[in-house]
Design a protein around this motif. Sequence first.
Motif, PDB file in Angstrom:
ATOM      1  N   SER A   1      -6.833  -0.627  -1.505  1.00  0.00           N
ATOM      2  CA  SER A   1      -6.068  -1.014  -0.416  1.00  0.00           C
ATOM      3  C   SER A   1      -6.159  -0.173   0.884  1.00  0.00           C
ATOM      4  O   SER A   1      -6.174  -0.717   1.803  1.00  0.00           O
ATOM      5  N   THR A   2      -6.592   1.285   0.667  1.00  0.00           N
ATOM      6  CA  THR A   2      -6.752   1.903   1.793  1.00  0.00           C
ATOM      7  C   THR A   2      -8.423   2.308   1.953  1.00  0.00           C
ATOM      8  O   THR A   2      -9.228   1.675   2.281  1.00  0.00           O
TER       9      THR A   2
ATOM     10  N   THR B   1      -4.998   2.257  -4.792  1.00  0.00           N
ATOM     11  CA  THR B   1      -4.777   2.891  -3.548  1.00  0.00           C
ATOM     12  C   THR B   1      -6.208   2.912  -2.645  1.00  0.00           C
ATOM     13  O   THR B   1      -6.265   2.580  -1.580  1.00  0.00           O
TER      14      THR B   1
ATOM     15  N   THR C   1       0.806  -1.186   0.069  1.00  0.00           N
ATOM     16  CA  THR C   1      -0.112   0.119  -0.210  1.00  0.00           C
ATOM     17  C   THR C   1       0.902   1.293  -0.026  1.00  0.00           C
ATOM     18  O   THR C   1       0.564   2.183  -0.811  1.00  0.00           O
TER      19      THR C   1
END
Length: 353
Positions: free
Chosen positions: A273-274, A270, A29
């Motif tokens: 992942s977040t 991103t 990440t």
Amino acid sequence: MAWLSTQSTGYKLSQHGSTMTISTTSLKTLLAVLCWMTLNISCNFFNRILFFHLGWHFPILLTLSHGVTCVFYYTLCTKSGLADFESISLNYFLRFIVPSGLFLCSTIVLNNIGLDFIDVASTQIIKSLTPMFTAFFSIFFLNQREPLIVYPIFFICSLGVALSTEQTGTNVSSLGVVLVTASALCLSMATTLQQLILTRISDAKRLHPMSLVFYTTPVEMCLLMPLFLIFELPNYAERNQTTQSPRFLVFLIFLDATCVFLLRWVQNITIKSTSALTVTVISQVKFVIVIAISSVFFGYSLTLKKFIGLCLLVIGTSSYGILRLRRNNSSSAPRNSSSSATPRPFTNKILIL
């Protein structure tokens, strides 16, 4: 004496008896975040060259070239076997993809129109409220509630942007404020929908980050094409002030479009992942780096007030990053077990516009 050891679950950092485990997923990440920031700054660099140094003022045409390039690269990846083509139903396209592309396109159009009524400094200040808007949308669409401590962090980031921007003294129009605020709201809504598509829908309907770029691009192009035909094409010869050869101009636009394709792909990775909120906060870090590069290469004067603003931005974004890391480390095990059991039914909150 700190030591670093590799384990099957990641990396373990120990110092004076205290330990902190950093998983391999967290490292991936972090790599995605760094790539996103690098590509974002590269796109800003190419746009600055095109618009300010070469005198090529056609933002809608440039965005259309981005869409064509995104479709080209996705087709190239699927034909070469680097990625699998994902088909979606018409209902899925109308329910999720069209709203996402509509909000992304509205972000670009409203921001460009708003710049005619408001200065760049005020635009940056208003756009710094994007994380707060994203947090509100995440509560409704994703059932994702942030702790109250993040809202003072958002205020610190906005204050940092206000102090570090160059005030031109231009009169601020109320219409410009409304347009730029609407652009920030559309951006927050678009990133929230992207997180919903990438993470919160059932496993059978989750799109790959690259596929999401491919499907939202035609929606944006269909909305931007009439604007190009009305506003830019009739005056292309008069507004084209560049003296560079067409080949060099096409080459530079192709490089910019390539960076945009990679940027949107990595941004979706991103977000997956977040979160959408994390991506909007990371964009504040990009603002710090752009100012630092501008002060070195483009003669941007860094006064004491601007330096204090940059420090506030670094403090705010770093505080959010530390808070996010602690939350992930404290709740990763139970969250993974619960999320793999049953998906959350949040898709009924999306309506066809």
